[in-house]
Design a protein around this motif. Sequence first.
Motif, PDB file in Angstrom:
ATOM      1  N   GLU A  20       0.699  -1.230   0.075  1.00 49.90           N
ATOM      2  CA  GLU A  20       0.188   0.049   0.054  1.00 49.90           C
ATOM      3  C   GLU A  20       0.884   1.256   0.002  1.00 49.90           C
ATOM      4  O   GLU A  20       0.387   2.272  -0.409  1.00 49.90           O
ATOM      5  CB  GLU A  20      -1.055  -0.085   1.220  1.00 49.90           C
ATOM      6  CG  GLU A  20      -0.752  -0.167   2.498  1.00 49.90           C
ATOM      7  CD  GLU A  20      -1.347  -0.739   3.430  1.00 49.90           C
ATOM      8  OE1 GLU A  20      -1.873  -0.322   4.273  1.00 49.90           O
ATOM      9  OE2 GLU A  20      -1.708  -1.906   3.290  1.00 49.90           O
ATOM     10  N   LEU A  21       1.984   1.057   0.569  1.00 53.83           N
ATOM     11  CA  LEU A  21       2.831   2.309   0.614  1.00 53.83           C
ATOM     12  C   LEU A  21       3.377   2.329  -1.057  1.00 53.83           C
ATOM     13  O   LEU A  21       3.423   3.649  -1.506  1.00 53.83           O
ATOM     14  CB  LEU A  21       4.266   2.095   1.152  1.00 53.83           C
ATOM     15  CG  LEU A  21       4.044   1.998   2.945  1.00 53.83           C
ATOM     16  CD1 LEU A  21       5.317   1.776   3.486  1.00 53.83           C
ATOM     17  CD2 LEU A  21       3.352   3.147   3.170  1.00 53.83           C
ATOM     18  N   CYS A  22       3.570   1.647  -1.679  1.00 52.26           N
ATOM     19  CA  CYS A  22       3.585   1.629  -3.268  1.00 52.26           C
ATOM     20  C   CYS A  22       2.628   2.267  -3.779  1.00 52.26           C
ATOM     21  O   CYS A  22       2.706   3.318  -4.752  1.00 52.26           O
ATOM     22  CB  CYS A  22       4.102   0.266  -3.963  1.00 52.26           C
ATOM     23  SG  CYS A  22       5.794  -0.425  -3.129  1.00 52.26           S
ATOM     24  N   LEU A  23       1.316   1.983  -3.726  1.00 46.95           N
ATOM     25  CA  LEU A  23       0.243   2.380  -4.363  1.00 46.95           C
ATOM     26  C   LEU A  23      -0.006   4.012  -3.841  1.00 46.95           C
ATOM     27  O   LEU A  23      -0.486   4.530  -4.735  1.00 46.95           O
ATOM     28  CB  LEU A  23      -1.049   1.564  -3.964  1.00 46.95           C
ATOM     29  CG  LEU A  23      -0.919   0.293  -4.502  1.00 46.95           C
ATOM     30  CD1 LEU A  23      -2.159  -0.624  -3.611  1.00 46.95           C
ATOM     31  CD2 LEU A  23      -1.337   0.181  -5.840  1.00 46.95           C
ATOM     32  N   GLN A  24       0.501   4.275  -2.634  1.00 42.00           N
ATOM     33  CA  GLN A  24       0.229   5.768  -2.535  1.00 42.00           C
ATOM     34  C   GLN A  24       0.763   6.709  -2.847  1.00 42.00           C
ATOM     35  O   GLN A  24       0.805   7.835  -3.285  1.00 42.00           O
ATOM     36  CB  GLN A  24       0.712   5.885  -0.706  1.00 42.00           C
ATOM     37  CG  GLN A  24      -0.275   5.164   0.229  1.00 42.00           C
ATOM     38  CD  GLN A  24       0.047   5.603   1.759  1.00 42.00           C
ATOM     39  OE1 GLN A  24       0.712   6.385   1.873  1.00 42.00           O
ATOM     40  NE2 GLN A  24      -0.422   4.705   2.531  1.00 42.00           N
ATOM     41  N   LEU A  25       2.254   6.100  -3.732  1.00 44.38           N
ATOM     42  CA  LEU A  25       2.936   6.841  -4.467  1.00 44.38           C
ATOM     43  C   LEU A  25       2.507   7.567  -5.825  1.00 44.38           C
ATOM     44  O   LEU A  25       2.588   8.486  -6.194  1.00 44.38           O
ATOM     45  CB  LEU A  25       4.279   6.024  -5.008  1.00 44.38           C
ATOM     46  CG  LEU A  25       5.323   5.640  -3.733  1.00 44.38           C
ATOM     47  CD1 LEU A  25       6.017   4.719  -4.541  1.00 44.38           C
ATOM     48  CD2 LEU A  25       5.932   6.931  -2.953  1.00 44.38           C
ATOM     49  N   ALA A  26       1.067   7.089  -6.144  1.00 45.81           N
ATOM     50  CA  ALA A  26       0.584   7.234  -7.209  1.00 45.81           C
ATOM     51  C   ALA A  26       0.015   8.571  -7.017  1.00 45.81           C
ATOM     52  O   ALA A  26      -0.301   9.226  -8.238  1.00 45.81           O
ATOM     53  CB  ALA A  26      -0.548   5.958  -7.814  1.00 45.81           C
ATOM     54  N   VAL A  27      -0.377   8.992  -6.028  1.00 49.18           N
ATOM     55  CA  VAL A  27      -1.176  10.244  -5.920  1.00 49.18           C
ATOM     56  C   VAL A  27       0.069  11.445  -5.635  1.00 49.18           C
ATOM     57  O   VAL A  27      -0.549  12.348  -5.363  1.00 49.18           O
ATOM     58  CB  VAL A  27      -2.078  10.248  -4.668  1.00 49.18           C
ATOM     59  CG1 VAL A  27      -3.193   9.084  -5.079  1.00 49.18           C
ATOM     60  CG2 VAL A  27      -1.412   9.753  -3.359  1.00 49.18           C
ATOM     61  N   ARG A  28       1.284  11.047  -5.631  1.00 44.45           N
ATOM     62  CA  ARG A  28       2.305  12.320  -5.313  1.00 44.45           C
ATOM     63  C   ARG A  28       3.180  12.362  -6.709  1.00 44.45           C
ATOM     64  O   ARG A  28       3.256  11.494  -7.379  1.00 44.45           O
ATOM     65  CB  ARG A  28       3.327  11.842  -4.007  1.00 44.45           C
ATOM     66  CG  ARG A  28       2.238  11.588  -2.931  1.00 44.45           C
ATOM     67  CD  ARG A  28       2.639  12.892  -2.098  1.00 44.45           C
ATOM     68  NE  ARG A  28       3.947  13.398  -1.811  1.00 44.45           N
ATOM     69  CZ  ARG A  28       4.546  13.289  -0.734  1.00 44.45           C
ATOM     70  NH1 ARG A  28       4.087  12.744   0.323  1.00 44.45           N
ATOM     71  NH2 ARG A  28       5.747  13.811  -0.583  1.00 44.45           N
ATOM     72  N   PRO A  29       3.639  13.562  -6.924  1.00 46.84           N
ATOM     73  CA  PRO A  29       4.502  13.845  -7.941  1.00 46.84           C
ATOM     74  C   PRO A  29       5.800  13.145  -7.586  1.00 46.84           C
ATOM     75  O   PRO A  29       6.326  12.942  -6.479  1.00 46.84           O
ATOM     76  CB  PRO A  29       4.799  15.385  -7.635  1.00 46.84           C
ATOM     77  CG  PRO A  29       3.784  15.912  -7.036  1.00 46.84           C
ATOM     78  CD  PRO A  29       3.192  14.708  -5.897  1.00 46.84           C
ATOM     79  N   ARG A  30       6.525  12.608  -8.761  1.00 50.63           N
ATOM     80  CA  ARG A  30       7.624  11.861  -8.665  1.00 50.63           C
ATOM     81  C   ARG A  30       8.791  12.388  -9.333  1.00 50.63           C
ATOM     82  O   ARG A  30       8.472  12.961 -10.405  1.00 50.63           O
ATOM     83  CB  ARG A  30       7.393  10.401  -9.082  1.00 50.63           C
ATOM     84  CG  ARG A  30       6.772   9.510  -8.353  1.00 50.63           C
ATOM     85  CD  ARG A  30       5.742   8.474  -9.254  1.00 50.63           C
ATOM     86  NE  ARG A  30       4.393   8.952  -9.624  1.00 50.63           N
ATOM     87  CZ  ARG A  30       3.652   8.399 -10.340  1.00 50.63           C
ATOM     88  NH1 ARG A  30       4.054   6.976 -10.939  1.00 50.63           N
ATOM     89  NH2 ARG A  30       2.476   8.861 -10.628  1.00 50.63           N
ATOM     90  N   GLU A  31       9.804  12.350  -8.593  1.00 51.99           N
ATOM     91  CA  GLU A  31      11.148  13.095  -9.063  1.00 51.99           C
ATOM     92  C   GLU A  31      12.045  12.031  -9.977  1.00 51.99           C
ATOM     93  O   GLU A  31      12.929  12.431 -10.276  1.00 51.99           O
ATOM     94  CB  GLU A  31      11.773  13.881  -7.931  1.00 51.99           C
ATOM     95  CG  GLU A  31      12.487  12.777  -6.951  1.00 51.99           C
ATOM     96  CD  GLU A  31      13.223  13.382  -6.175  1.00 51.99           C
ATOM     97  OE1 GLU A  31      14.621  13.760  -6.125  1.00 51.99           O
ATOM     98  OE2 GLU A  31      12.742  14.015  -4.983  1.00 51.99           O
ATOM     99  N   ALA A  32      11.559  10.820  -9.843  1.00 54.32           N
ATOM    100  CA  ALA A  32      12.177   9.889 -10.468  1.00 54.32           C
ATOM    101  C   ALA A  32      11.237   8.892 -11.212  1.00 54.32           C
ATOM    102  O   ALA A  32       9.983   8.704 -10.543  1.00 54.32           O
ATOM    103  CB  ALA A  32      13.391   9.001  -9.796  1.00 54.32           C
ATOM    104  N   GLY A  33      11.702   8.119 -12.219  1.00 49.36           N
ATOM    105  CA  GLY A  33      11.040   7.158 -12.990  1.00 49.36           C
ATOM    106  C   GLY A  33      11.011   5.839 -11.903  1.00 49.36           C
ATOM    107  O   GLY A  33      11.943   5.503 -11.505  1.00 49.36           O
ATOM    108  N   LEU A  34       9.618   5.494 -11.726  1.00 51.73           N
ATOM    109  CA  LEU A  34       9.484   4.361 -10.444  1.00 51.73           C
ATOM    110  C   LEU A  34       8.957   3.293 -11.349  1.00 51.73           C
ATOM    111  O   LEU A  34       7.935   3.363 -12.108  1.00 51.73           O
ATOM    112  CB  LEU A  34       8.643   4.876  -9.340  1.00 51.73           C
ATOM    113  CG  LEU A  34       9.271   5.658  -8.315  1.00 51.73           C
ATOM    114  CD1 LEU A  34       8.339   6.004  -7.492  1.00 51.73           C
ATOM    115  CD2 LEU A  34      10.615   5.216  -7.886  1.00 51.73           C
TER     116      LEU A  34
END
Length: 336
Positions: A20-34
């Motif tokens: 779920e921590l990984c899923l939470q990343l989808a709603v935040r801006p990302r400074e790197a490709g994940l």
Amino acid sequence: MTDPVILALTAGEPGGIGPELCLQLAVRPREAGLVVVASKQLLEARARLLGLPVALHDWAPGQEPTFSAGALSVLDVPGCASVDAGRLDPANSAYVLRTLETAANGCLNGAFDGMVTAPVHKGVINEAGIEFSGHTEFLQDLCGVERVVMMLATDDLRVALVTTHLPLKDVSAAITPERLSQVARILDTDLKAFFAIEQPRILVAGLNPHAGEGGHLGREELDTIEPTLEHLRTEGLNLIGPLPADTLFTPHWLDQADAVLAMYHDQGLPVLKYQGFGRAVNVTLGLPIVRTSVDHGTALDLAGTGNADAGSLHTAIRVGAQMARCRKTVNRGPNS
């Protein structure tokens, strides 16, 4: 323009908070490709449980990961058994290790610029009959290196360890000139390579109270630590110490330091975690790849509740991206 960086993100123990921590990343801006390296089916099930509208896109080497809000790129690793959030299942142990192998091999072959790991559960992997002492040792063996160094870091403090997961009664014997030299050299080299510190200033803790009090409270400083540090200084390492650990972690010393080298796990890490728990990152030095991780465990009691805090994971991704970019710059050279 900054070169793009692609990081592999392993989702960790399926029954824990990692997915779920990984899923939470989808709603935040990302400074790197994940790219999340995990069972796509597991991620879909956890997203449904939490009511998270996350689109999961299949990824293959050579593709650019998605940066779109509400979407994540996934390198699917099959073989995860049916999972209940908060419940451990030894049947998933081989799957968990496959995610680590996939991510690490992707780093070694250039598909990824680094890897970030969500927490695994050592106990359940061992219950499955698989000898496993942790991410650090697993990646050391996979990458075929003799020595690695565990370092935890916040924005204000870096603490590396000479010994890691040892009973306290075994620590003194483990602090040999060879081990101390290897760890100090790796720390110095990787602070330069991954953090762009030209001449790292490293504070070294003594083992005993008051750093041995001139031999009255133990002779490890006189017999091993001081002579080894003196030899390393002739190689150009900027090592200060051995210093009493009870006063080393004060502004007088830390304000001018790039890192602290502690002799054992609970000498240095309680201070760092008090200062920045939930905002710290675990870095493995000495590997031929970039690897960072969260500073917490699987938190089974929080799994599936939606209350898990992704702060440490965000930090691990940010630091991993910085390390990967720094290494690219160092390898490329200033005139490339």
